[in-house]
Design a protein around this motif. Structure first.
Motif, PDB file in Angstrom:
ATOM      1  N   ALA A  80      65.868 -69.414 -26.216  1.00 33.75           N
ATOM      2  CA  ALA A  80      65.168 -70.198 -25.104  1.00 33.75           C
ATOM      3  C   ALA A  80      64.014 -69.456 -24.552  1.00 33.75           C
ATOM      4  O   ALA A  80      64.000 -68.289 -24.020  1.00 33.75           O
ATOM      5  CB  ALA A  80      66.259 -70.463 -24.163  1.00 33.75           C
ATOM      6  N   ILE A  81      62.771 -69.832 -24.250  1.00 29.19           N
ATOM      7  CA  ILE A  81      61.563 -69.356 -23.945  1.00 29.19           C
ATOM      8  C   ILE A  81      61.415 -70.118 -22.522  1.00 29.19           C
ATOM      9  O   ILE A  81      61.254 -71.268 -22.468  1.00 29.19           O
ATOM     10  CB  ILE A  81      60.429 -69.362 -24.967  1.00 29.19           C
ATOM     11  N   VAL A  82      61.055 -69.578 -21.555  1.00 28.64           N
ATOM     12  CA  VAL A  82      60.774 -70.003 -20.112  1.00 28.64           C
ATOM     13  C   VAL A  82      59.101 -69.760 -20.022  1.00 28.64           C
ATOM     14  O   VAL A  82      58.765 -68.542 -20.098  1.00 28.64           O
ATOM     15  CB  VAL A  82      61.538 -69.671 -18.915  1.00 28.64           C
ATOM     16  N   GLY A  83      58.236 -70.680 -20.064  1.00 29.40           N
ATOM     17  CA  GLY A  83      56.702 -70.351 -19.522  1.00 29.40           C
ATOM     18  C   GLY A  83      56.358 -71.354 -18.940  1.00 29.40           C
ATOM     19  O   GLY A  83      56.838 -72.564 -18.744  1.00 29.40           O
ATOM     20  N   PRO A 104      68.004 -72.440 -33.476  1.00 30.38           N
ATOM     21  CA  PRO A 104      67.841 -73.689 -32.409  1.00 30.38           C
ATOM     22  C   PRO A 104      66.841 -72.624 -31.733  1.00 30.38           C
ATOM     23  O   PRO A 104      66.856 -71.504 -31.288  1.00 30.38           O
ATOM     24  CB  PRO A 104      68.965 -73.738 -31.590  1.00 30.38           C
ATOM     25  N   MET A 105      65.646 -73.375 -31.054  1.00 26.62           N
ATOM     26  CA  MET A 105      64.725 -72.786 -30.276  1.00 26.62           C
ATOM     27  C   MET A 105      64.274 -73.833 -29.216  1.00 26.62           C
ATOM     28  O   MET A 105      63.890 -75.282 -30.006  1.00 26.62           O
ATOM     29  CB  MET A 105      63.639 -72.464 -31.091  1.00 26.62           C
ATOM     30  N   LYS A 106      64.280 -73.792 -28.082  1.00 26.20           N
ATOM     31  CA  LYS A 106      63.402 -74.846 -27.181  1.00 26.20           C
ATOM     32  C   LYS A 106      62.567 -74.055 -26.214  1.00 26.20           C
ATOM     33  O   LYS A 106      63.101 -72.682 -25.918  1.00 26.20           O
ATOM     34  CB  LYS A 106      64.431 -75.302 -26.586  1.00 26.20           C
ATOM     35  N   ILE A 107      61.666 -74.586 -25.719  1.00 18.86           N
ATOM     36  CA  ILE A 107      60.840 -74.321 -24.720  1.00 18.86           C
ATOM     37  C   ILE A 107      60.859 -74.729 -23.327  1.00 18.86           C
ATOM     38  O   ILE A 107      60.975 -75.985 -23.254  1.00 18.86           O
ATOM     39  CB  ILE A 107      59.191 -74.237 -24.967  1.00 18.86           C
ATOM     40  N   PHE A 108      60.960 -73.885 -22.286  1.00 19.10           N
ATOM     41  CA  PHE A 108      61.391 -74.730 -20.911  1.00 19.10           C
ATOM     42  C   PHE A 108      60.423 -74.443 -19.670  1.00 19.10           C
ATOM     43  O   PHE A 108      59.931 -73.137 -19.887  1.00 19.10           O
ATOM     44  CB  PHE A 108      62.803 -74.146 -20.491  1.00 19.10           C
ATOM     45  N   THR A 109      60.423 -75.027 -18.665  1.00 13.11           N
ATOM     46  CA  THR A 109      59.421 -74.517 -17.706  1.00 13.11           C
ATOM     47  C   THR A 109      60.611 -73.921 -16.615  1.00 13.11           C
ATOM     48  O   THR A 109      60.041 -73.422 -15.362  1.00 13.11           O
ATOM     49  CB  THR A 109      58.566 -75.650 -17.136  1.00 13.11           C
TER      50      THR A 109
END
Length: 124
Positions: A80-83, A104-109
């Motif tokens: 999980a990446i927050v950017g 699994p991979m997902k990008i979040f704000t």
């Protein structure tokens, strides 16, 4: 060093945060720490919202190559990446290298949303 992380072997969780300027050597040190701790298969939460990258295009490609090499030698856990939106556009190649792994991979704000999603992913 502008990268800080915790490796929790009991929960098989890596948590990383960046602040300020991140160099090629900083990124490589992070990857080496993950590999050295045998934590590549752990779930990973990385908050990069405060990063100010200083890597050249060639350095980003070299980091991509190192990430892909990690994928070839070990299973990798959910990420999980927050950017910010601007960061995801600027680092599309790097994110593409991260996405090549079978995980699994997902990008979040939002950090809260990222943590919630990652908690739903089973530890490898």
């Amino acid at each position: 060093m502008p990268l800080y992380w915790t490796i929790d072997s009991k929960n098989r969780l890596f948590t990383g945060v960046s602040e300020g300027e991140v160099t090629f050597h900083d990124a490589i040190s992070l990857l080496e720490a993950l590999a050295g701790a045998k934590a590549l298969s752990y779930r990973k939460l990385f908050d990069g919202r405060a990063v100010q990258p200083t890597m050249t295009g060639d350095e980003v490609l070299a980091v991509c190559a190192r990430i892909r090499a990690c994928h070839d030698h070990a299973s990798v856990g959910a990420l999980a990446i927050v950017g910010t939106h601007e960061q995801t556009v600027r680092f599309a190649r790097l994110l593409g290298a991260l996405a090549t792994a079978d995980r699994p991979m997902k990008i979040f704000t939002s950090l809260r949303q990222a943590r919630s999603w990652l908690d739903q992913q089973a530890p490898a």
